[in-house]
Design a protein around this motif. Structure first.
Motif, mmCIF file in Angstrom:
data_model
loop_
_atom_site.group_PDB
_atom_site.id
_atom_site.type_symbol
_atom_site.label_atom_id
_atom_site.label_comp_id
_atom_site.label_asym_id
_atom_site.label_seq_id
_atom_site.Cartn_x
_atom_site.Cartn_y
_atom_site.Cartn_z
ATOM 1 N N THR A 1 -33.052 18.720 44.100
ATOM 2 C CA THR A 1 -33.616 20.057 44.245
ATOM 3 C C THR A 1 -32.465 21.042 44.096
ATOM 4 O O THR A 1 -31.297 20.679 44.262
ATOM 5 N N TYR A 2 -32.812 22.286 43.800
ATOM 6 C CA TYR A 2 -31.761 23.276 43.579
ATOM 7 C C TYR A 2 -32.010 24.537 44.399
ATOM 8 O O TYR A 2 -33.107 25.095 44.391
ATOM 9 N N GLY A 3 -30.971 24.960 45.093
ATOM 10 C CA GLY A 3 -30.995 26.238 45.780
ATOM 11 C C GLY A 3 -32.052 26.394 46.848
ATOM 12 O O GLY A 3 -32.473 27.513 47.162
ATOM 13 N N SER B 1 -38.164 25.529 44.766
ATOM 14 C CA SER B 1 -38.998 24.475 44.189
ATOM 15 C C SER B 1 -38.420 23.942 42.884
ATOM 16 O O SER B 1 -38.977 23.026 42.283
ATOM 17 N N SER B 2 -37.305 24.499 42.432
ATOM 18 C CA SER B 2 -36.678 24.036 41.193
ATOM 19 C C SER B 2 -36.108 22.635 41.388
ATOM 20 O O SER B 2 -35.446 22.354 42.393
ATOM 21 N N SER C 1 -37.116 21.755 35.891
ATOM 22 C CA SER C 1 -37.181 23.170 35.541
ATOM 23 C C SER C 1 -36.446 23.385 34.215
ATOM 24 O O SER C 1 -35.319 22.908 34.051
ATOM 25 N N PRO C 2 -37.071 24.066 33.241
ATOM 26 C CA PRO C 2 -36.461 24.210 31.918
ATOM 27 C C PRO C 2 -35.011 24.683 31.929
ATOM 28 O O PRO C 2 -34.166 24.130 31.209
ATOM 29 N N ALA C 3 -34.691 25.680 32.733
ATOM 30 C CA ALA C 3 -33.323 26.200 32.750
ATOM 31 C C ALA C 3 -32.328 25.150 33.236
ATOM 32 O O ALA C 3 -31.202 25.060 32.726
ATOM 33 N N LEU C 4 -32.736 24.339 34.214
ATOM 34 C CA LEU C 4 -31.838 23.311 34.736
ATOM 35 C C LEU C 4 -31.654 22.181 33.727
ATOM 36 O O LEU C 4 -30.557 21.630 33.592
ATOM 37 N N VAL C 5 -32.714 21.832 33.014
ATOM 38 C CA VAL C 5 -32.588 20.799 31.986
ATOM 39 C C VAL C 5 -31.624 21.263 30.904
ATOM 40 O O VAL C 5 -30.718 20.521 30.488
#
Length: 230
Positions: free
Chosen positions: A115-117, A120-121, A211-215
């Motif tokens: 998980t990030y931050g 829910s990302s 999440s698209p940005a994380l990928v």
């Protein structure tokens, strides 16, 4: 109410079909898919030795690779019971375990999710090792089935989830073969977007989803670590 999407159960259909039976907290449904096969292997193709699951485990991204703000997410037991695909004959024809990611149940595999931050990302990574042809055929079969359906519905544990699919440009400069798709899952008036990109490099398959940005941010890093010698 959101229908939680289990992005760590990858096989490509996992984000679609491995929905926990009564979990309601990730929404959405839309998933573009796109594949690029620049080096499809033949039966006679030779490649590096197949890696063990233990070796693959050591090649997964970890919190130190990702940076601050990422927390490891415990793996949930996969739940594939009672899954029905409506409106996508090609995906339905995969049947049973195949339709829930079974086609990527290679004997040598490893996965991790984060998980990030505190939001829910999420981002998940899966590594598989087998012959180049088996990896190529296995993932292509599922991606091709999903690519052929622009919209369909998945019913898991009695929860209907709408799914829309689209192709995404695959990163042609990475590995031998590439596939990429955007998944948008819709339920209860909300939606969640999940991007999945798969790269085959020799006898290694790397799948990054979430999440698209994380990928986009971590795909190159995942492939570099997975394919590093030693």
């Amino acid at each position: 109410m959101r229908v939680r999407v289990a992005t760590t159960a990858l096989g490509i259909t996992a984000a679609l079909l491995a929905l926990p039976a009564c979990s309601t907290d990730a929404t959405g449904a839309q998933h573009p898919t796109s594949s690029s096969r620049t080096g499809k292997p033949t039966e006679a193709a030779q490649g590096p030795a197949i890696l063990s699951s233990a070796s693959l485990e050591s090649r997964l991204l970890d919190e130190s690779d990702l940076g601050s703000g990422y927390l490891s997410k415990p793996e949930r037991p996969a739940q594939h019971d009672g899954v029905t695909v409506l409106g996508c004959p090609a995906l339905s024809e995969l049947g049973g375990d195949s339709a829930t990611g079974g086609t990527l149940a290679f004997p040598h595999k490893a996965k991790a999710a984060f998980t990030y931050g505190g939001s829910s990302s999420e981002i998940a990574e899966e590594l598989y090792s087998d012959s180049a042809k088996k990896l190529s055929d296995g993932i292509a079969r599922v991606f091709d089935a999903m690519t052929g359906c622009s919209a369909y519905q998945v019913v898991a544990g009695g929860t209907p989830v709408g799914v829309a699919s689209q192709k995404l440009p695959a990163p042609h400069d990475l590995g031998d073969e590439q596939w990429s798709q955007l998944l948008t899952f819709s339920a209860s008036g909300q939606s969640t977007v999940v991007k999945q990109t798969a790269i085959r490099d020799g006898n290694l398959l790397v799948i990054v989803s979430g999440s698209p940005a994380l990928v986009d941010r971590h795909l190159d890093k995942a492939l570099a670590k997975a394919t590093a010698a030693g």
